[in-house]
Motif scaffolding. Structure first.
Motif, PDB file in Angstrom:
ATOM      1  N   HIS A  83       0.817  -1.211   0.000  1.00 34.95           N
ATOM      2  CA  HIS A  83       0.000   0.000   0.000  1.00 34.95           C
ATOM      3  C   HIS A  83       0.857   1.270   0.000  1.00 34.95           C
ATOM      4  CE1 HIS A  83      -3.627  -2.355   0.477  1.00 34.95           C
ATOM      5  NE2 HIS A  83      -3.059  -3.015   1.478  1.00 34.95           N
ATOM      6  N   ASN A  84       1.841   1.329   0.913  1.00 34.33           N
ATOM      7  CA  ASN A  84       2.638   2.564   0.997  1.00 34.33           C
ATOM      8  C   ASN A  84       4.031   2.429   0.389  1.00 34.33           C
ATOM      9  OD1 ASN A  84       4.177   1.170   2.925  1.00 34.33           O
ATOM     10  ND2 ASN A  84       3.099   2.098   4.652  1.00 34.33           N
ATOM     11  N   ARG A  85       4.362   1.220  -0.102  1.00 31.15           N
ATOM     12  CA  ARG A  85       5.640   0.936  -0.762  1.00 31.15           C
ATOM     13  C   ARG A  85       6.858   1.144   0.145  1.00 31.15           C
ATOM     14  NH1 ARG A  85       5.316   0.468  -6.428  1.00 31.15           N
ATOM     15  NH2 ARG A  85       3.242  -0.316  -6.879  1.00 31.15           N
ATOM     16  N   ARG A  86       6.649   1.054   1.446  1.00 28.80           N
ATOM     17  CA  ARG A  86       7.779   1.144   2.365  1.00 28.80           C
ATOM     18  C   ARG A  86       8.360  -0.254   2.584  1.00 28.80           C
ATOM     19  NH1 ARG A  86       8.280   6.050   5.079  1.00 28.80           N
ATOM     20  NH2 ARG A  86       6.516   7.484   4.736  1.00 28.80           N
ATOM     21  N   VAL A  87       9.682  -0.317   2.674  1.00 29.29           N
ATOM     22  CA  VAL A  87      10.341  -1.611   2.820  1.00 29.29           C
ATOM     23  C   VAL A  87      10.451  -1.999   4.291  1.00 29.29           C
ATOM     24  CG1 VAL A  87      11.662  -1.251   0.709  1.00 29.29           C
ATOM     25  CG2 VAL A  87      12.667  -0.628   2.893  1.00 29.29           C
TER      26      VAL A  87
END
Length: 534
Positions: free
Chosen positions: A309-313
């Protein structure tokens, strides 16, 4: 067929490799253009702040049993044949080459012309031909980029063809599996297939340099290198997971490189133009320089978990593999030198992640002990670095890089001994592994303590510190070190049961002695005497 080759490109063409009938050939695309190709082809996704995340499929580490060298007259006598350097017949290589070329006739192909070796005297022009756009970005990150002017006359000495979608037939092709990494020194060509793990590209070139450099009296090294504020160079030898990248990327030091270097008559030079760091459990507090590269455009994140959803790793997530990796140009590290060059080293550090919990966190070595430990190359295999390794295992890897050394270890050891003697470097052994017990019982040494030890070594703060001799390996252990609790310097004191430590130390010492028997006939009496007491 569309050829995107720039007008300034050398006339040297892919026809030399039978690849002239491809659908699309993309020559020397820059990073933004490769991003466009990666996204267009669905090879990866863009994560928060710009890095590309990719998956390598079944192969999340090196395929050590699938590496071969073609056995041919020009190099046959120089290669140390065996389990590491497996021979392959020239006709089998020719057959595989033809099949790969046929396979690629209908594929898009990406070409990156670059160099390996920052020394102007020893740099090697190379060409990387890849089936995937992200592998081409990997090559652009990891090797030394050619300028527009250099591309005018760029004629590659060695070429790598990487076709992960092509699979070998072990019965017909003489391989161990469908995967293969094959170096042909006579044809100056590398074939890679059946694996998407990008590290195979990097390590095949390293293997080539490890063959070529000793012929020039240059020592190729599996080590990181940095410089302190006084311009003094330090080397960090060690296998994957021992801390080369972490300890060399220190904001108070100037980074030369994190993994592969040469030592010639003028000093140290980086082979590469980028870094390939392990990312699992990476934290901004312990490893801020490397952490920041995971938030930069141009970085490649291999097998890292990403929130859809937020493309954070999530660097703590090992659900895909323990061997999550980040590839980035060295320019992403703010304190890195752009020259890739350093002086002759004043300090040489051997790193070991000791899974037995025996070796001291810090010890000074004599030159004879240095030769013994260099030939031994003891550490632990870290989970995920190779297929089938799910937890650390004891491992002896001569020269701290046996999988990439084509020649007999004694050749590299002789060069190291010559360099150490000529330049009077001090040698240290640092254990970044376990204390208080073996893996599963004890705990890993804090990075902060290891950094403090490294800083004390490089800043000369241990020169007048008294030491005591460790009884099993004869190592000189400092009694105190700035920033480190004195009680952990003597590893035996960290164990609850001292008898258990003694038994474990004897076991490890015996393993060292058994492993070293293979070098006993070529080692000097001084080096043999520098080994552990058994």
């Amino acid at each position: 067929m569309r050829d995107s080759r720039p007008e300034y490109h050398s006339s040297y063409s892919l026809e030399n490799h039978g690849l002239s009938n491809l659908n699309d050939i993309y020559w020397n695309l820059n990073t933004p253009a490769l991003y466009e190709q990666i996204i267009r082809r669905g090879e990866g996704i863009i994560t928060h702040l710009g890095p590309i995340m990719v998956r390598t499929g079944h192969h999340t580490g090196r395929s050590a049993n699938d590496k071969f060298i073609v056995q041919e007259p020009t190099t046959e006598k120089d290669i140390r044949w065996g389990k590491i350097n497996r021979p392959l017949a020239p006709d089998k290589f020719e057959q595989l080459q033809r099949h790969i070329e046929w396979h690629l006739q209908t594929q898009d192909v990406y070409v990156q012309d670059c160099f390996v070796g920052a020394s102007p005297r020893h740099r090697l022009p190379i060409r990387i031909i890849t089936q995937y756009a992200w592998h081409n970005l990997f090559a652009r990150n990891m090797f030394l980029q050619a300028t527009a002017e250099e591309l005018l006359n760029h004629v590659p000495e060695f070429t790598v063809i990487n076709a992960p979608r092509f699979h070998a037939s072990p019965t017909l092709d003489g391989t161990n599996s469908e995967t293969f990494i094959i170096i042909n020194f006579a044809k100056k060509l590398v074939l890679i297939g059946g694996t998407s793990y990008a590290g195979e590209i990097k390590k095949s070139i390293f293997t080539i340099m490890n063959y070529l450099m000793p012929h020039k009296e240059v020592l190729p090294m599996h080590c990181a290198a940095n410089m302190n504020t006084a311009g003094e160079t330090a080397l960090f030898f060690g296998l994957s997971g021992t801390g080369k990248t972490t300890l060399s990327a220190d904001s108070s030091k100037t980074l030369i490189g994190d993994d592969e270097h040469g030592w010639d008559e003028e000093g140290i030079f980086n082979f590469e133009g980028g870094c390939y760091a392990k990312l699992i459990n990476l934290s901004p507090e312990a490893e801020p320089e490397i952490y920041e590269t995971t938030r930069r455009f141009g970085s490649i994140l291999e097998n890292v978990s990403v929130n859809a959803h937020n493309r954070r790793v999530d660097l703590m997530d090992a659900s895909v593999t323990e061997n999550t990796r980040g590839s980035y140009p060295i320019s992403h590290v703010p304190n890195a030198t752009r020259t890739g060059l350093g002086s002759h080293p004043q300090n040489v550090i051997f790193l070991s992640a000791d899974a037995f919990g025996v070796l001291p966190p810090l010890a000074k070595l004599t030159r004879a002990q240095a030769m013994y430990h260099f030939l031994s190359g003891y550490t632990a295999k870290v989970a995920g670095t190779e297929k089938g390794v799910t937890e650390p295992q004891p491992n002896f890897s001569t020269c701290y890089g046996a999988p990439f050394m084509p020649m007999h270890p004694q050749r590299y050891a002789e060069l190291l001994g010559k360099k150490l003697k000529e330049h009077q470097a001090e040698i240290w052994l640092i254990n970044t592994g376990w204390i208080g017990g073996p893996y599963g019982v004890g705990h890993r040494i804090k990075i902060a303590y290891t950094r403090a030890m490294v800083n004390a070594v490089l800043d000369g703060k241990l020169k007048d510190v008294p030491s005591e001799q460790e009884p099993f390996f004869g190592l000189q252990v400092p009694k105190h070190c700035p920033g480190v609790p004195a009680e952990i310097l003597n590893t035996r004191n960290t164990w609850a049961n001292k008898a258990d430590y003694d038994a474990q130390a004897k076991k490890l010492a015996h393993m060292f002695a058994e492993n070293f028997k293979q070098y006993a006939d070529q080692a000097t009496p001084e080096i043999l005497a520098a080994g552990p007491s058994v």
